[in-house]
Scaffold this motif. Structure first.
Motif, PDB file in Angstrom:
ATOM      1  N   ILE A  32       3.592  -5.512   4.578  1.00 59.64           N
ATOM      2  CA  ILE A  32       3.062  -5.856   3.249  1.00 59.64           C
ATOM      3  C   ILE A  32       1.798  -5.061   2.944  1.00 59.64           C
ATOM      4  CG2 ILE A  32       1.982  -7.746   1.965  1.00 59.64           C
ATOM      5  CD1 ILE A  32       4.151  -9.562   3.069  1.00 59.64           C
ATOM      6  N   MET A  33       0.977  -4.856   3.991  1.00 54.85           N
ATOM      7  CA  MET A  33      -0.218  -4.026   3.793  1.00 54.85           C
ATOM      8  C   MET A  33       0.172  -2.654   3.253  1.00 54.85           C
ATOM      9  SD  MET A  33      -2.875  -4.509   6.892  1.00 54.85           S
ATOM     10  CE  MET A  33      -3.380  -6.134   7.410  1.00 54.85           C
ATOM     11  N   LYS A  34       1.190  -2.060   3.888  1.00 53.11           N
ATOM     12  CA  LYS A  34       1.633  -0.730   3.468  1.00 53.11           C
ATOM     13  C   LYS A  34       2.089  -0.753   2.014  1.00 53.11           C
ATOM     14  CE  LYS A  34       3.184   1.377   7.801  1.00 53.11           C
ATOM     15  NZ  LYS A  34       4.380   1.362   8.662  1.00 53.11           N
ATOM     16  N   ALA A  35       2.880  -1.775   1.690  1.00 55.70           N
ATOM     17  CA  ALA A  35       3.432  -1.855   0.341  1.00 55.70           C
ATOM     18  C   ALA A  35       2.334  -2.099  -0.696  1.00 55.70           C
ATOM     19  CB  ALA A  35       4.473  -2.977   0.277  1.00 55.70           C
ATOM     20  N   ALA A  36       1.368  -2.928  -0.314  1.00 58.50           N
ATOM     21  CA  ALA A  36       0.346  -3.322  -1.297  1.00 58.50           C
ATOM     22  C   ALA A  36      -0.783  -2.287  -1.419  1.00 58.50           C
ATOM     23  CB  ALA A  36      -0.239  -4.679  -0.912  1.00 58.50           C
ATOM     24  N   GLN A  73      -5.568  -7.170  -8.713  1.00 57.27           N
ATOM     25  CA  GLN A  73      -4.470  -6.428  -8.090  1.00 57.27           C
ATOM     26  C   GLN A  73      -3.984  -7.149  -6.840  1.00 57.27           C
ATOM     27  OE1 GLN A  73      -3.659  -4.537 -10.633  1.00 57.27           O
ATOM     28  NE2 GLN A  73      -3.533  -2.584  -9.507  1.00 57.27           N
ATOM     29  N   ALA A  74      -4.934  -7.698  -6.077  1.00 57.19           N
ATOM     30  CA  ALA A  74      -4.565  -8.401  -4.851  1.00 57.19           C
ATOM     31  C   ALA A  74      -3.750  -9.653  -5.176  1.00 57.19           C
ATOM     32  CB  ALA A  74      -5.823  -8.763  -4.063  1.00 57.19           C
ATOM     33  N   ARG A  75      -4.178 -10.356  -6.242  1.00 54.31           N
ATOM     34  CA  ARG A  75      -3.419 -11.539  -6.654  1.00 54.31           C
ATOM     35  C   ARG A  75      -2.010 -11.153  -7.080  1.00 54.31           C
ATOM     36  NH1 ARG A  75      -6.025 -16.425  -8.271  1.00 54.31           N
ATOM     37  NH2 ARG A  75      -3.841 -17.010  -8.229  1.00 54.31           N
ATOM     38  N   GLN A  76      -1.895 -10.040  -7.795  1.00 53.59           N
ATOM     39  CA  GLN A  76      -0.581  -9.549  -8.211  1.00 53.59           C
ATOM     40  C   GLN A  76       0.301  -9.289  -6.990  1.00 53.59           C
ATOM     41  OE1 GLN A  76      -0.522 -10.200 -11.590  1.00 53.59           O
ATOM     42  NE2 GLN A  76       0.385  -8.175 -11.988  1.00 53.59           N
ATOM     43  N   ALA A  77      -0.273  -8.533  -6.069  1.00 52.41           N
ATOM     44  CA  ALA A  77       0.484  -8.167  -4.867  1.00 52.41           C
ATOM     45  C   ALA A  77       0.877  -9.420  -4.087  1.00 52.41           C
ATOM     46  CB  ALA A  77      -0.336  -7.225  -3.998  1.00 52.41           C
ATOM     47  N   GLN A  78      -0.065 -10.379  -4.059  1.00 52.50           N
ATOM     48  CA  GLN A  78       0.209 -11.614  -3.322  1.00 52.50           C
ATOM     49  C   GLN A  78       1.368 -12.382  -3.956  1.00 52.50           C
ATOM     50  OE1 GLN A  78      -2.405 -14.655  -4.302  1.00 52.50           O
ATOM     51  NE2 GLN A  78      -1.123 -16.156  -3.236  1.00 52.50           N
ATOM     52  N   SER A  79       1.371 -12.448  -5.295  1.00 51.70           N
ATOM     53  CA  SER A  79       2.426 -13.239  -5.926  1.00 51.70           C
ATOM     54  C   SER A  79       3.769 -12.509  -5.865  1.00 51.70           C
ATOM     55  CB  SER A  79       2.058 -13.587  -7.365  1.00 51.70           C
ATOM     56  OG  SER A  79       1.816 -12.411  -8.084  1.00 51.70           O
ATOM     57  N   LEU A  80       3.713 -11.166  -5.801  1.00 50.33           N
ATOM     58  CA  LEU A  80       4.959 -10.413  -5.666  1.00 50.33           C
ATOM     59  C   LEU A  80       5.558 -10.577  -4.268  1.00 50.33           C
ATOM     60  CD1 LEU A  80       4.131  -7.071  -7.530  1.00 50.33           C
ATOM     61  CD2 LEU A  80       5.792  -8.820  -8.210  1.00 50.33           C
ATOM     62  N   ILE A 118      -4.685 -10.404  -0.196  1.00 52.84           N
ATOM     63  CA  ILE A 118      -5.995 -11.007  -0.447  1.00 52.84           C
ATOM     64  C   ILE A 118      -6.937 -10.712   0.720  1.00 52.84           C
ATOM     65  CG2 ILE A 118      -7.228 -13.172  -0.891  1.00 52.84           C
ATOM     66  CD1 ILE A 118      -5.360 -12.629  -3.096  1.00 52.84           C
ATOM     67  N   VAL A 119      -6.361 -10.829   1.940  1.00 56.76           N
ATOM     68  CA  VAL A 119      -7.173 -10.537   3.123  1.00 56.76           C
ATOM     69  C   VAL A 119      -7.656  -9.096   3.092  1.00 56.76           C
ATOM     70  CG1 VAL A 119      -7.141 -10.347   5.630  1.00 56.76           C
ATOM     71  CG2 VAL A 119      -5.990 -12.278   4.510  1.00 56.76           C
ATOM     72  N   VAL A 120      -6.733  -8.189   2.739  1.00 53.25           N
ATOM     73  CA  VAL A 120      -7.118  -6.768   2.689  1.00 53.25           C
ATOM     74  C   VAL A 120      -8.179  -6.554   1.612  1.00 53.25           C
ATOM     75  CG1 VAL A 120      -6.304  -4.420   2.315  1.00 53.25           C
ATOM     76  CG2 VAL A 120      -4.869  -6.051   3.560  1.00 53.25           C
ATOM     77  N   ALA A 121      -7.998  -7.206   0.467  1.00 53.76           N
ATOM     78  CA  ALA A 121      -8.989  -7.069  -0.603  1.00 53.76           C
ATOM     79  C   ALA A 121     -10.358  -7.545  -0.109  1.00 53.76           C
ATOM     80  CB  ALA A 121      -8.563  -7.870  -1.824  1.00 53.76           C
ATOM     81  N   ALA A 122     -10.367  -8.663   0.603  1.00 58.88           N
ATOM     82  CA  ALA A 122     -11.629  -9.177   1.141  1.00 58.88           C
ATOM     83  C   ALA A 122     -12.261  -8.143   2.069  1.00 58.88           C
ATOM     84  CB  ALA A 122     -11.391 -10.486   1.880  1.00 58.88           C
ATOM     85  N   LEU A 123     -11.417  -7.519   2.909  1.00 59.44           N
ATOM     86  CA  LEU A 123     -11.957  -6.512   3.833  1.00 59.44           C
ATOM     87  C   LEU A 123     -12.519  -5.303   3.070  1.00 59.44           C
ATOM     88  CD1 LEU A 123      -9.246  -6.635   6.658  1.00 59.44           C
ATOM     89  CD2 LEU A 123     -11.607  -7.480   6.748  1.00 59.44           C
TER      90      LEU A 123
END
Lengths: 246, 220
Positions: free
Chosen positions: B10-14, B177-184, B191-196
């Motif tokens: 998911i990290m790769k995709a997001a 964007q993180a919320r979008q990716a999370q809901s997809l 969200i974790v990656v965004a926080a980082l």
């Protein structure tokens, strides 16, 4: 006496309810060195600050080098280029080098290019014996050096008149001499100077006239010898006695 | 656990989506910080005028926008102004809200900085013929900014963090964007990656700020 270069007439100044200057007249001739002495609160610094309009008198007139400082049409910033001022606490710009302090007004006010300003600035620092300190910041200078840079900042603009507001009062005793030496040289070069100070030795040696102020008025004035050795007024006698004891 | 919060696939995709969000966050910050500083400078300079006609409205303005939650202000601009025919868009709303809100904070900081410069400085400058404006620009402001640099930086840090508010008005910044990716993806990894990413972006600033504050403590 030729037409005075500084002519202050009937100056009154209030700070709130306090009547600081009560109708002061002061004329200074070209190339004259006038000392203003008096107890603290006598109004001597306020009088000095009226001579370049750092304080605006409530009434009266101040004419310096033919310019009426209080006239509405007067461009005070232009007028102030001709009136150098040196302060008790130096007031160097701490975020600039010594040279930066001296060149700021040359560039921004006198319209010199950076190169011209630097040359003039270095020459001014040379006159006060501090050319080798051009790159130092005020924090790296001794008090005596800082005050000499402040003098350089003022004389770089080639003023017609120099005002000194207790220039040595904030200095350690061993540093006073270097500042007085610079002032003596200015004097020899024919600079017109008004000095608020209690450096009696310097006044005796260099002043043309000593003005004694008390309670917002000029009480007595005359040659240094007359004021210091044979004051006519009781208040002058008392004050001279006091500062001589110290 | 790892699959839930640190899912590599998911990290790769997001990642591209988040990167675009980071770009927008930086763009947003690069817009609202100067805007806020400009607003603050205007307020701080107005505060120099002693006239009660300036002072009272100014105080009311600063108090109002400091007490007004920026999120409420933003939603009001975004959802309220269209009713009077003003469609400013997400970016415009964020820019105006930050100009008003952070401008009030920057203004108070700069005012304190200007007040911290001794009057002798401006007297010396004026005595050499510098105008009031030149004195402010060349003598007072440089010292004022230096004196309150830790506070300015601390506020800037807050402003960058607050740009995440843009997500509520559909600004495609990092959080949005993180919320979008999370809901997809039905996975909190973005969200974790965004926080980082936020951390990586802001931590150097936080370190720098600490050093400045320590230095100020030692100097003070």
């Amino acid at each position: 006496m030729a037409a005075p270069i500084i002519e202050a007439r009937a100056i009154h100044k209030h700070f709130g309810a306090l009547h600081v200057l009560k109708g002061v007249d002061l004329q200074v001739a070209e190339r004259e060195l006038v000392f203003v002495i008096g107890p603290s609160g006598s109004g001597k610094s306020t009088l000095l600050r009226c001579l370049n309009r750092l304080e605006t008198p409530d009434s009266g007139s101040v004419v310096v080098d033919g310019i009426d400082l209080l006239a509405r049409a007067t461009d005070i910033n232009r007028a102030r280029q001709r009136i150098g001022m040196v302060f008790q606490s130096f007031n160097l710009y701490p975020h600039m080098t010594a040279l930066g302090n001296v060149t700021l007004a040359l560039r921004k006010v006198a319209g010199k290019t950076a190169a011209e300003a630097e040359a003039l600035g270095l020459a001014a620092l040379d006159r006060v014996g501090l050319r080798d300190r051009a790159g130092h910041t005020p924090g790296q200078l001794s008090g005596g050096q800082a005050q000499r840079v402040a003098i350089a900042r003022a004389i770089a603009l080639e003023p017609r008149v120099m005002l000194f507001d207790e220039p040595t009062s904030a200095l350690d005793p061993e540093l006073v001499g270097s500042v007085l030496a610079v002032m003596r040289e200015l004097r020899q070069d024919g600079m017109t100077m008004v000095v608020v100070s209690h450096e009696m030795g310097f006044a005796r040696a260099a002043a043309d006239r000593v003005v004694f102020m008390d309670d917002g008025q000029i009480v007595e004035q005359g040659a240094p010898a007359a004021i210091f050795e044979a004051p006519r007024e009781a208040r002058t006698r008392a004050f001279i006695g006091q500062i001589q004891r110290h | 656990m790892l699959d839930t919060f640190f899912n590599i696939e998911i990290m790769k995709a997001a990642w591209p989506i988040l990167l675009a969000g980071l770009g927008n966050t930086l763009l947003l910050s690069a817009t609202v910080v100067p805007l806020g500083l400009l607003g603050g400078l205007i307020l701080a300079l107005l505060a120099r005028l002693r006239s009660p006609w300036v002072r009272w409205p100014l105080m009311a303005w600063v108090d109002f926008f400091r007490a007004f939650p920026p999120l409420v202000l933003l939603i009001f601009l975004y959802a309220g102004l269209p009713f009077i025919g003003l469609e400013l868009g997400g970016f415009g709303c964020v820019a105006i809200a930050f100009f008003l809100n952070t401008g009030a904070y920057y203004g108070e900081i700069l005012r304190a900085g200007i007040d911290s410069v001794p009057t002798g400085q401006s007297e010396a400058a004026r005595s050499t013929g510098l105008s009031a404006t030149q004195t402010m620009a060349w003598v007072i402001l440089p010292q004022a900014v230096r004196n309150v640099l830790p506070d300015l930086m601390s506020n800037t840090l807050e402003v960058v963090k607050l740009t995440a508010l843009g997500s509520v008005v559909a600004m495609p910044e990092l959080l949005f964007q993180a919320r979008q990716a999370q809901s997809l993806t039905y996975n909190p990894t973005p969200i974790v990656v965004a926080a980082l990413i936020y951390f990586a972006l802001l931590w150097p600033l936080v370190r720098l700020l600490s050093r400045l504050e320590n230095r100020a403590l030692r100097a003070g």
